[in-house]
Design a protein around this motif. Structure first.
Motif, short mmCIF file in Angstrom:
data_model
loop_
_atom_site.label_atom_id
_atom_site.label_comp_id
_atom_site.label_asym_id
_atom_site.label_seq_id
_atom_site.Cartn_x
_atom_site.Cartn_y
_atom_site.Cartn_z
N VAL A 290 0.80 -1.41 0.38
CA VAL A 290 -0.01 0.29 0.24
C VAL A 290 0.77 1.30 0.15
N HIS A 291 0.83 2.41 -0.94
CA HIS A 291 1.56 3.12 -1.05
C HIS A 291 0.48 4.07 -1.39
N ASP A 292 1.78 5.71 -1.52
CA ASP A 292 0.11 6.74 -1.78
C ASP A 292 -0.74 6.71 -0.76
N LEU A 293 -0.60 6.60 0.62
CA LEU A 293 -1.92 6.46 1.44
C LEU A 293 -1.77 7.95 2.06
N HIS A 294 -3.43 8.23 1.53
CA HIS A 294 -3.89 9.55 2.11
C HIS A 294 -4.69 10.08 2.98
N ILE A 295 -4.89 10.25 4.14
CA ILE A 295 -6.74 10.56 4.33
C ILE A 295 -6.20 12.03 5.87
N TRP A 296 -7.73 12.59 4.84
CA TRP A 296 -8.23 13.63 5.31
C TRP A 296 -9.31 14.29 6.17
#
Length: 349
Positions: free
Chosen positions: A256-262
């Motif tokens: 898992v990469h480019d994980l963004h949480i906002w």
């Protein structure tokens, strides 16, 4: 290769087949937007009516504590007006360039409320110090009487706002104003009683400094919370590394990469990630399983997951190479943030 592609920029191949999940946005405890506006309107009427009375009495009594309370009530009224306007803007559907709509209008309102509290507290500090040095005569009886009425009015306004949806940072900002003002009136009532009993005029300025301390606490909290959303930090209580490890630990997930949480706005979280699936894994099932995990464990329902198979000629021990091929000849550009892998759960920057 299968992908869920909503502007992610990775991968080529099959047309996007995965769906975009987005449920449950709204009021967490079932309070409608119309009900929110009604309760805020009731609080606004109570605050503005009493504020006018307090300004007149504060001038007659020469009380900085009453005038500072009135100034704070003015910011209370302003915060509620901002909240009402922001609610209407946030309710508008997404269109044109505003792909999320105007949901962050509520966060702008919360930021404005917090900043107003900080600016006003600075002015009141200067005036309170001046009055500590040279206290003017103050009518303790008027201060005490108005403060006691103010406590009742603020209790009623706080009760009205408590009926609205306080999971919204916008409503919470208005509520913080009211609760701060309630404690301020309690401090002012104590000061009025002290002045009435002992003639100690400096009690008025001391009460003002108590108000200032409360305003600073509320203002800093609102500015910090709204700043986190504007800077697109992960929601409070959700740790991206932990989320990445849980996603990487799912069956058939290799990386898992480019994980963004906002947060789009308060109480509405979003997540996007690039998922690499081992050969033999069903990309669509993996995506559905991961969305269920995010929904049940973290209550994140607005998800965009791009899912690709690991290429047959790709060494699963060193899955991610900057600029190397992945899947059906696609290229992975520089990733943003840690890389989470199934075997070790180590984070590779």
């Amino acid at each position: 290769m299968h992908e869920h592609q909503h502007g992610s920029g990775h991968g080529h191949g099959h047309a996007p087949a995965d769906r975009h999940e987005d449920h449950g946005h709204g009021h967490a405890h079932g309070v409608s937007a119309d009900a929110d506006r009604r309760w805020l309107g009731i609080a606004l009427g109570l605050i503005t009516g009493f504020m006018a009375v307090e300004v007149v009495v504060g001038l007659l009594a020469h009380s900085l504590a009453l005038l500072s309370d009135a100034a704070h009530m003015l910011t209370d009224a302003g915060s509620i007006v901002l909240a009402l306007v922001a609610m209407r803007l946030a309710a508008r559907p997404a269109r044109g360039s505003y792909t999320f709509g105007l949901k962050r209008a509520e966060i702008l309102s919360a930021m404005a409320n917090g900043t107003t509290l900080l600016v006003l507290s600075a002015w009141l500090t200067v005036e309170a110090v001046r009055r500590l040095i040279s206290p003017p005569p103050v009518s303790g009886s008027l201060v005490l009487a108005v403060a006691l009425v103010g406590i009742v009015v603020n209790l009623a306004a706080a009760w009205a706002l408590s009926k609205a949806n306080r999971t919204s940072l916008n409503v919470e900002g208005a509520f913080a104003h009211i609760v701060t003002d309630l404690f301020a009136f309690i401090a002012t009532a104590i000061a009025g009683g002290v002045m009435l009993a002992t003639g100690f005029a400096r009690a008025d300025a001391i009460a003002s400094l108590v108000v200032v301390a409360l305003m600073l606490k509320a203002g800093i909290g609102l500015v910090r919370a709204s700043s986190r959303i504007f800077l697109e930090a992960a929601p409070t209580g959700i740790h991206p590394d932990e989320v990445g490890e849980h996603l990487a630990g799912a069956k058939y997930v290799a990386e898992v990469h480019d994980l963004h949480i906002w947060e789009i706005t308060s109480g509405q979280s979003a997540l996007s990630a690039h998922i690499l699936v081992l050969a033999g894994g069903d990309c669509h099932k993996v995506r559905r399983d991961l969305q269920q995990l995010l929904r049940e464990r973290y209550r994140i329902t607005h998800t965009t997951l791009q899912v690709d198979h690991v290429g047959e000629d790709y060494d699963t021990g060193e899955l991610l190479q900057i600029g190397a091929g992945v899947g059906c000849g696609s290229a992975v550009e520089d990733t943003h943030g840690p890389v989470h892998r199934a075997a070790t759960h180590q984070h590779h920057e």
